[in-house]
Design a protein around this motif. Structure first.
Motif, PDB file in Angstrom:
ATOM      1  N   LEU A  65      -0.882 -28.653  -8.451  1.00  0.00           N
ATOM      2  CA  LEU A  65      -0.991 -29.228  -9.463  1.00  0.00           C
ATOM      3  C   LEU A  65      -0.819 -28.106 -10.733  1.00  0.00           C
ATOM      4  N   TRP A  66       0.235 -28.413 -11.541  1.00  0.00           N
ATOM      5  CA  TRP A  66       0.526 -27.351 -12.722  1.00  0.00           C
ATOM      6  C   TRP A  66       0.286 -27.897 -13.958  1.00  0.00           C
ATOM      7  N   VAL A  67      -0.505 -27.270 -14.776  1.00  0.00           N
ATOM      8  CA  VAL A  67      -0.639 -27.800 -16.135  1.00  0.00           C
ATOM      9  C   VAL A  67       0.371 -27.055 -17.012  1.00  0.00           C
ATOM     10  N   ARG A  68       1.340 -27.928 -17.610  1.00  0.00           N
ATOM     11  CA  ARG A  68       2.345 -27.416 -18.413  1.00  0.00           C
ATOM     12  C   ARG A  68       1.997 -27.143 -19.783  1.00  0.00           C
ATOM     13  N   LYS A  69       1.320 -27.936 -20.183  1.00  0.00           N
ATOM     14  CA  LYS A  69       0.724 -28.100 -21.710  1.00  0.00           C
ATOM     15  C   LYS A  69      -0.586 -28.437 -21.936  1.00  0.00           C
ATOM     16  N   GLY A  70      -1.471 -27.793 -22.879  1.00  0.00           N
ATOM     17  CA  GLY A  70      -2.547 -28.405 -23.054  1.00  0.00           C
ATOM     18  C   GLY A  70      -3.697 -27.875 -21.951  1.00  0.00           C
ATOM     19  N   TYR A  71      -4.384 -29.052 -21.696  1.00  0.00           N
ATOM     20  CA  TYR A  71      -5.168 -28.940 -20.605  1.00  0.00           C
ATOM     21  C   TYR A  71      -5.538 -30.317 -20.003  1.00  0.00           C
ATOM     22  N   GLU A 108     -16.451 -30.857 -11.191  1.00  0.00           N
ATOM     23  CA  GLU A 108     -15.626 -30.834 -12.462  1.00  0.00           C
ATOM     24  C   GLU A 108     -14.901 -29.711 -12.769  1.00  0.00           C
ATOM     25  N   MET A 109     -13.648 -29.530 -12.941  1.00  0.00           N
ATOM     26  CA  MET A 109     -12.824 -28.378 -13.299  1.00  0.00           C
ATOM     27  C   MET A 109     -11.880 -28.395 -14.529  1.00  0.00           C
ATOM     28  N   THR A 110     -12.136 -27.453 -15.203  1.00  0.00           N
ATOM     29  CA  THR A 110     -10.991 -27.727 -16.566  1.00  0.00           C
ATOM     30  C   THR A 110      -9.727 -26.763 -16.147  1.00  0.00           C
ATOM     31  N   LEU A 111      -8.591 -27.181 -16.186  1.00  0.00           N
ATOM     32  CA  LEU A 111      -7.532 -26.556 -16.005  1.00  0.00           C
ATOM     33  C   LEU A 111      -6.603 -26.359 -17.174  1.00  0.00           C
ATOM     34  N   TYR A 112      -6.229 -25.322 -17.704  1.00  0.00           N
ATOM     35  CA  TYR A 112      -5.434 -24.763 -18.892  1.00  0.00           C
ATOM     36  C   TYR A 112      -3.963 -24.783 -18.760  1.00  0.00           C
ATOM     37  N   GLN A 113      -3.268 -24.420 -19.793  1.00  0.00           N
ATOM     38  CA  GLN A 113      -1.926 -24.223 -19.462  1.00  0.00           C
ATOM     39  C   GLN A 113      -1.385 -23.240 -18.710  1.00  0.00           C
TER      40      GLN A 113
END
Length: 279
Positions: free
Chosen positions: A35-41, A50-55
């Motif tokens: 899983l790759w966050v390209r923009k934002g979060y 729970e986990m927050t992933l950023y750009q």
């Protein structure tokens, strides 16, 4: 958009930027995921945590881990494959990710791409996507080659973040083998000595190796693997505590209950009820 390829032997490879709305893919069992966050979060829940992933954050998940989207303020890409398409265990010499990028423990591999790493993975994904449109006899193998490139690059990046130098290479390989063995045997083998014997090491040597790699102790890793499996069974199955006790190889329910409370501070029943109320 979702691009998917399936082999005659039920191998699956998919690239999508809409994974969390793709019900069919979500239901398919046995898929490994990047899983790759390209923009934002994005905010995800993995095994009820729970986990927050950023750009430019990237995580890798096995088919054992339960993934849910809680919030999305950006764009993300998910790369999925199963063992019938590419077996990470059978091809471990090629990509060296088994027991590292992918293991059943609660320790996720997470890293943030720098600019050059972002470009490299973007190029690989571009090459991968282009192969989905070329329907010839070489397509399957070309797709597999691009997947291997992606896995190898992620392995390199993650190893770099852990400062796996040539001097630490031997220790790193022992750690990977240990994680694989724990995944295979945690239900029946719960002592460090059990794994030390298989690896032809002493328990003290194993402890020293894990210390060199700045990892928890071998015993802690065994216990956490048992703990996370117990939580998955409590959260995502209807099995009773007695059934879970048997599945995890404890001699009786009282022994399992003591272990679970020591690890979590709650009884198994309390944990199940609390998480159900949170949900």
């Amino acid at each position: 958009m979702t691009l998917q390829y399936q082999t005659r032997l039920k191998g699956t490879l998919a690239v999508t930027d809409t994974y969390f709305t793709e019900q069919k893919l979500q239901k398919e069992k046995g898929l490994y995921k990047f899983l790759w966050v390209r923009k934002g979060y994005i905010i995800v829940e993995i095994d009820h945590q729970e986990m927050t992933l950023y750009q430019d954050d990237v995580i890798s998940l096995t088919h054992l881990q339960h993934l849910e989207l809680k919030a999305c303020e950006g764009e993300h890409l998910t790369l999925l494959f199963n063992s019938n398409f590419y077996c990470i265990y059978g091809n471990d010499r090629e990509v060296s990710c088994s027991g590292f990028l992918f293991n059943g423990s609660s320790h996720l591999v997470r890293f943030t791409l720098n600019e050059s790493e972002h470009k490299e993975l973007t190029n690989i994904v571009g090459a991968l996507k282009s192969e989905f449109s070329i329907a010839d006899s070489l397509q399957e193998e070309m797709l597999r080659i691009q997947l291997k490139r992606f896995i190898i690059q992620c392995t390199r990046i993650a190893r770099n973040r852990l400062d796996i130098t040539p001097k630490k290479e031997y220790s790193f390989e022992v750690v990977r083998k240990f994680y694989n063995l724990v995944d295979e045997h945690f239900r029946t083998k719960k002592q460090v000595q059990d794994y030390a014997d298989i690896l032809y090491k002493s328990p003290k040597t194993l402890s020293n190796i894990f210390s060199i790699c700045n990892l928890p102790s071998p015993l802690r890793i065994i216990h956490e693997r048992v703990e996370v499996e117990a939580k998955r069974l409590l959260l995502y199955s209807n099995k009773s505590v007695k059934e879970i006790t048997d599945i995890l190889g404890f001699e009786d329910q009282a022994t399992f209950s003591r272990f679970f409370k020591k690890m979590t501070g709650l009884s198994a029943i309390q944990f199940r009820h609390e998480q159900a109320n949170i949900s």
